[in-house]
Design an enzyme around this catalytic site. Structure first.
Site, PDB file in Angstrom:
ATOM      1  CG  HIS A  14      -0.304  -0.023   2.532  1.00  0.00           C
ATOM      2  ND1 HIS A  14       0.139   1.102   3.185  1.00  0.00           N
ATOM      3  CD2 HIS A  14       0.005  -1.061   3.342  1.00  0.00           C
ATOM      4  CE1 HIS A  14       0.685   0.766   4.346  1.00  0.00           C
ATOM      5  NE2 HIS A  14       0.622  -0.539   4.465  1.00  0.00           N
ATOM      6  CG  HIS A 134       9.495  -3.249   5.111  1.00  0.00           C
ATOM      7  ND1 HIS A 134       8.481  -3.119   4.190  1.00  0.00           N
ATOM      8  CD2 HIS A 134       9.077  -2.588   6.213  1.00  0.00           C
ATOM      9  CE1 HIS A 134       7.498  -2.403   4.714  1.00  0.00           C
ATOM     10  NE2 HIS A 134       7.830  -2.068   5.943  1.00  0.00           N
ATOM     11  N   GLY A 188       2.206  -2.919  15.546  1.00  0.00           N
ATOM     12  CA  GLY A 188       1.363  -2.425  14.460  1.00  0.00           C
ATOM     13  C   GLY A 188       0.178  -3.331  14.186  1.00  0.00           C
ATOM     14  CG  ASN A 316      -0.312   6.412  17.952  1.00  0.00           C
ATOM     15  OD1 ASN A 316      -0.430   7.346  18.741  1.00  0.00           O
ATOM     16  ND2 ASN A 316      -1.124   5.370  17.957  1.00  0.00           N
ATOM     17  CB  THR A 559      -8.380  19.486   7.525  1.00  0.00           C
ATOM     18  OG1 THR A 559      -8.606  18.083   7.347  1.00  0.00           O
ATOM     19  CG2 THR A 559      -9.357  20.249   6.626  1.00  0.00           C
TER      20      THR A 559
END
Length: 614
Positions: A14, A134, A188, A316, A559
């Site tokens: 993704h 990764h 996660g 987060n 935003t």
């Protein structure tokens, strides 16, 4: 020959993206979703690569390396080993995954070379295609652009090949990996399981869980510790796989998980209950504790006083704020594209520093991400041409007039689409592809959520504050340029709460104004802060400065410029469509002023149905 020009690519899971590094400088980076208009597009980032090459003015044959952000061979080994370890439980999941891998996904070198060749930008010598692990890509993205000569690096996400969490130290151009936590034990994936269970989409709904948490109480935290997570003092953990289905199944949680928390997963889009809010609060509290234990133990073990963070969990910002306030580190730097998109930046930097053997020079001022303004830019003439072709009616102003008109609209209570300069890289709009509002307006939060973003009403908005004013408004006295730290609104800016406030449940708290800037103050008095710096974004800084001159408030609501389910706008046409498909009042694109009231009514649309709900 030493490496000078390196392209990094992340793809096929993704947030596909590409990044280009030249002589150690991150010159361009973009996510594929912004071009294809498909949120979190996982496909090969053809448009992003084209953009990077065109921005640099080079062809594939002029590159010294193309580096892919993970190792497909290791990923396949992990999948196969997991299915075997859990057999026969994983058979159905294996049947879904195996054809793609056996059909060529393991040989991603062939796929990548074929896709690159199809771009029409020259051809790449196959010997120049390289692969990085990764989490090493994440670590590189966190350390190399940071302001630090030396630092501890913590990467935390769902899973890469095998690793789910890694610790490393960066010194000069070197990365030294210290330790790792391996699949299936993952902070996660624990958070993702609760994202799924509370009715949101994994890999995109985690922000919603974080935003929902302050409405609840962590009533289930002890239950998580007792049954799901065996947590050690150093933050290492094991997850009881009897409660999770991600290793072998097609969902995140098992019936045993559902029994433990009192029912099946919440149906997406159904009414949120106090229980959902308490579950969100609980997993957030557990995540905070895990990360605090990790960072405390690593600080003691390594003696490092500076920390770099990357990986999806580094987005987060609530946990990040707690790590900062815990004071085990003097400074923290978080990669703004901390998720998989940022792996492209890390891969490119690995290609330059480690594979190319080039030295690293820490930035003289700030960091090396250029404010994360690394995407496409459109000249004033091009904006005018594109808007005209789209059918827009607009007024062309000078710079001073454009700023004045924007401030006028904000003070009058309007929401403004603000399109300026280079597009941001990463999940946050940082003042170049933003919708802006007056933070003092009590109805602004509800208006933006329901009438413009078309998203859940509980979701908070971020303040953009002049960097020099941050301590005047918030309990924070340092830079937070990427909206990745949460801190509280200062007590002297808060309003007294009504006497019955403590009896209010969940979303009933939403309508109670809590500070002088209620539109950006969450129900627990917190805010996800972006500090705006004249050095990296002079135009946005000038706009907020002018708003302050008018109002005494050096803060605006910021935003992202999009509706729910849509990627952030990239082009002037995208911005125009968003204006015409929502209840936005005004678009300021470059120095073009586009008023909704002046447009041909037949061009209005309800384009929200074009995007799947996130």
């Amino acid at each position: 020959m030493s490496m000078r020009r390196v392209l990094g690519i992340s793809a096929f899971f993704h947030d596909s993206a590409a990044a280009y590094v030249e002589d150690g400088r991150i010159a361009a980076a973009a996510q594929e979703e912004r071009f294809t208009r498909r949120k979190q597009d996982p496909s090969f980032p053809a448009e992003s690569v084209r953009y990077c090459l065109d921005e640099a003015g080079v062809g594939l044959d002029e590159l010294d390396a193309v580096v892919f952000y993970e190792r497909p061979d290791l990923k396949f080994a992990r999948l196969a080993n997991t299915y075997l370890a859990f057999a026969p439980r994983g058979w159905e999941s294996f049947q879904h995954a195996a054809p793609a891998w056996l059909g060529g996904k393991r040989r991603q070198d062939r796929i990548l070379l074929r896709e690159l060749d199809a771009l029409g930008r020259g051809s790449l010598d196959p010997a120049k295609l390289r692969f990085a692990e990764h989490h090493v890509s994440h670590a590189a993205s966190a350390y190399y652009p940071s302001p630090f000569e030396e630092a501890l690096i913590l990467t935390v996400d769902g899973v890469g090949e095998w690793a789910t969490t890694t610790a490393a130290v960066g010194r000069g151009g070197e990365l030294t990996m210290l330790k790792e936590l391996r699949f299936p034990h993952s902070v996660g994936l624990l958070y993702a399981a609760f994202t799924y269970y509370t009715g949101f989409r994994i890999n995109s709904g985690e922000y919603k869980v974080m935003g929902l948490a302050p409405y609840g109480e962590p009533k289930y935290a002890q239950r998580i510790y007792d049954h799901l997570v065996d947590l050690k003092p150093d933050g290492s953990l094991r997850l009881d796989q009897d409660y999770f289905d991600y290793a072998t199944g097609l969902t995140m949680t098992t019936e045993r998980f559902h029994e433990l928390f009192g029912g099946p997963p919440r149906e997406p889009e159904s009414l949120l209950t106090q229980r959902d809010m308490d579950l969100a609060a609980s997993v957030q509290a557990v995540t905070d504790e895990i990360l605090l234990r990790m960072t405390r133990a690593l600080a003691e073990e390594t003696g490092q006083r500076r920390l770099c963070l990357a990986g999806g969990v580094a987005l987060n910002c609530v946990a990040n704020g707690k790590i900062l306030r815990d004071s085990r580190f003097d400074e923290i730097w978080i990669q703004p594209a901390a998720g998989d998109a940022g792996g492209a930046v890390g891969a490119a930097l690995l290609g330059y520093h480690l594979l190319g053997g080039e030295p690293r020079r820490a930035p003289v001022q700030g960091d090396a991400m250029a404010g994360s303004y690394l995407g496409p830019e459109f000249s004033q003439a091009e904006i005018e041409r594109r808007l005209t072709a789209a059918g827009a009616r607009f007024e062309v102003l000078n710079e001073d007039e454009a700023l004045e008109a924007t401030v006028n609209a904000l003070v009058e209570g309007h929401a403004v689409g603000w399109f300026s300069g280079r597009m941001e890289f990463g999940p946050r709009a940082l003042g170049n592809r933003s919708i802006l509002g007056d933070p003092r307006a009590r109805t602004m939060q509800k208006q933006l959520n329901l009438k413009i973003k078309y998203r859940e009403g509980f979701r908070p908005f971020a303040p953009s504050v002049l960097a020099e004013d941050v301590a005047e408004w918030f309990e924070l006295d340092e830079a937070s340029p990427y909206m990745l730290l949460v801190a509280d609104v200062r007590e002297d800016k808060r309003l007294p709460l009504p006497e019955d406030y403590d009896t209010l449940q969940g979303l009933d708290k939403l309508n109670v104004p809590r500070s002088e800037i209620p539109a950006v103050t969450h129900v627990d008095f917190s805010a996800r802060i972006q500090t705006v710096h004249a050095e990296t974004n002079p135009r946005y800084h000038a706009l907020i400065s002018r708003f302050k001159e008018r109002t005494g408030c050096g803060v605006v609501v910021n935003t992202s410029f999009n509706v729910r389910g849509e990627p952030i706008v990239c082009t002037p046409e995208d911005a125009w469509r968003c204006l015409m498909g929502t209840e936005l009042d005004l678009l300021v694109a470059g120095n073009c002023l586009v008023r909704k009231a002046d447009q041909d009514p037949s061009l209005r649309s309800d384009y929200t149905k074009e995007f799947a709900l996130d």
